[in-house]
Motif scaffolding. Structure first.
Motif, mmCIF file in Angstrom:
data_model
loop_
_atom_site.group_PDB
_atom_site.id
_atom_site.type_symbol
_atom_site.label_atom_id
_atom_site.label_comp_id
_atom_site.label_asym_id
_atom_site.label_seq_id
_atom_site.Cartn_x
_atom_site.Cartn_y
_atom_site.Cartn_z
ATOM 1 N N UNK A 93 0.789 -1.225 0.000
ATOM 2 C CA UNK A 93 0.000 0.000 0.000
ATOM 3 C C UNK A 93 0.824 1.279 0.000
ATOM 4 N N UNK A 94 2.061 1.192 -0.456
ATOM 5 C CA UNK A 94 2.916 2.378 -0.536
ATOM 6 C C UNK A 94 2.339 3.371 -1.541
ATOM 7 N N UNK A 95 2.658 4.627 -1.356
ATOM 8 C CA UNK A 95 2.218 5.673 -2.278
ATOM 9 C C UNK A 95 3.420 6.144 -3.087
ATOM 10 N N UNK A 96 3.226 6.243 -4.383
ATOM 11 C CA UNK A 96 4.301 6.689 -5.269
ATOM 12 C C UNK A 96 4.362 8.201 -5.313
ATOM 13 N N UNK A 97 5.565 8.714 -5.417
ATOM 14 C CA UNK A 97 5.743 10.137 -5.657
ATOM 15 C C UNK A 97 5.486 10.394 -7.132
ATOM 16 N N UNK A 98 5.214 11.616 -7.516
ATOM 17 C CA UNK A 98 5.016 11.903 -8.949
ATOM 18 C C UNK A 98 6.237 11.572 -9.803
ATOM 19 N N UNK A 99 7.422 11.603 -9.195
ATOM 20 C CA UNK A 99 8.647 11.310 -9.958
ATOM 21 C C UNK A 99 8.774 9.828 -10.304
ATOM 22 N N UNK A 100 8.143 8.949 -9.546
ATOM 23 C CA UNK A 100 8.322 7.506 -9.753
ATOM 24 C C UNK A 100 7.866 7.039 -11.133
ATOM 25 N N UNK A 101 6.652 7.369 -11.587
ATOM 26 C CA UNK A 101 6.259 6.906 -12.935
ATOM 27 C C UNK A 101 7.123 7.504 -14.048
ATOM 28 N N UNK A 102 7.547 8.745 -13.872
ATOM 29 C CA UNK A 102 8.421 9.369 -14.877
ATOM 30 C C UNK A 102 9.772 8.670 -14.916
ATOM 31 N N UNK A 103 10.292 8.357 -13.737
ATOM 32 C CA UNK A 103 11.559 7.633 -13.655
ATOM 33 C C UNK A 103 11.410 6.259 -14.294
ATOM 34 N N UNK A 104 10.308 5.590 -13.984
ATOM 35 C CA UNK A 104 10.064 4.254 -14.545
ATOM 36 C C UNK A 104 10.035 4.298 -16.065
ATOM 37 N N UNK A 105 9.345 5.264 -16.619
ATOM 38 C CA UNK A 105 9.263 5.376 -18.082
ATOM 39 C C UNK A 105 10.640 5.625 -18.689
ATOM 40 N N UNK A 106 11.407 6.514 -18.082
ATOM 41 C CA UNK A 106 12.751 6.815 -18.594
ATOM 42 C C UNK A 106 13.648 5.584 -18.535
ATOM 43 N N UNK A 107 13.580 4.849 -17.444
ATOM 44 C CA UNK A 107 14.407 3.654 -17.296
ATOM 45 C C UNK A 107 14.002 2.582 -18.309
ATOM 46 N N UNK A 108 12.717 2.403 -18.509
ATOM 47 C CA UNK A 108 12.263 1.408 -19.488
ATOM 48 C C UNK A 108 12.733 1.751 -20.901
ATOM 49 N N UNK A 109 12.736 3.033 -21.234
ATOM 50 C CA UNK A 109 13.260 3.452 -22.538
ATOM 51 C C UNK A 109 14.745 3.113 -22.642
#
Length: 186
Positions: A160-176
């Protein structure tokens, strides 16, 4: 950052020569993960970071050697021999640790230990080294960039952790970055 350091060790030890595109994407992926981690921790370094850096070098060297050996022997033998060779260090350290922290064996604790030892570690590393032998150490190492992302996903789903707004952006950049390293010519 372990994926980038493993690729570097592979270049030095095994002689792999990934393309400039690979190195650019691998460096960018490492930079994104490091920037996210530093931002999340408040940007302060501690003496523990020196230990982490030492562990980083040891793990990268170990992965490189394991990946190199997996080309000529099955992954289970690579792991098995690594464990046997580590016994002179691990047995005395375990004995000292047990003297300070006694163990209470329960069905739950033994099951957990067996899962971590056999399932998660031994079998996981067998597959890991087979992958390193199949696609090459540098490319396989970059797949580890997804590990922090998966940790975030599981922490949200299971804890039940809450993500910061930076987490999805970081995830997308890393996946690229991971995708680019996998498609880069070697």
């Amino acid at each position: 950052e372990l994926p980038l350091t493993t690729a570097l060790f592979s270049a030095l030890r095994v002689g792999t020569r990934p393309s400039r595109t690979f190195w650019a994407a691998a460096s960018a992926g490492a930079a994104v993960v490091i920037a996210f981690t530093v931002q999340q921790s408040g940007g302060a370094l501690s003496s523990a970071d020196a230990y982490l850096f030492g562990a980083l070098l040891i793990c990268a060297a170990g992965y490189t050697e394991g990946g190199r050996l997996a080309r000529v022997m099955p992954g289970w033998q690579v792991i098995g021999w690594a464990l046997v060779l580590c016994l002179p260090l691990t047995v005395p350290v375990a004995a000292i640790a047990l003297a300070y922290e006694p163990v209470e064996l329960t069905a739950h604790s033994v099951t957990g230990l067996l899962w971590v030892a056999v399932g998660s570690q031994f079998l996981g590393l067998v597959v890991w080294y087979r992958g390193m032998a199949a696609i090459g150490i540098p490319k396989a190492s970059q797949l580890q960039l997804a590990q922090p992302l998966l940790t975030l996903v599981w922490s949200v789903l299971l804890l039940g952790e809450h993500l910061t707004p930076a987490a999805p952006l970081t995830a997308a950049a890393v996946l690229v970055c991971i995708a680019v390293t996998q498609r880069a010519r070697g």
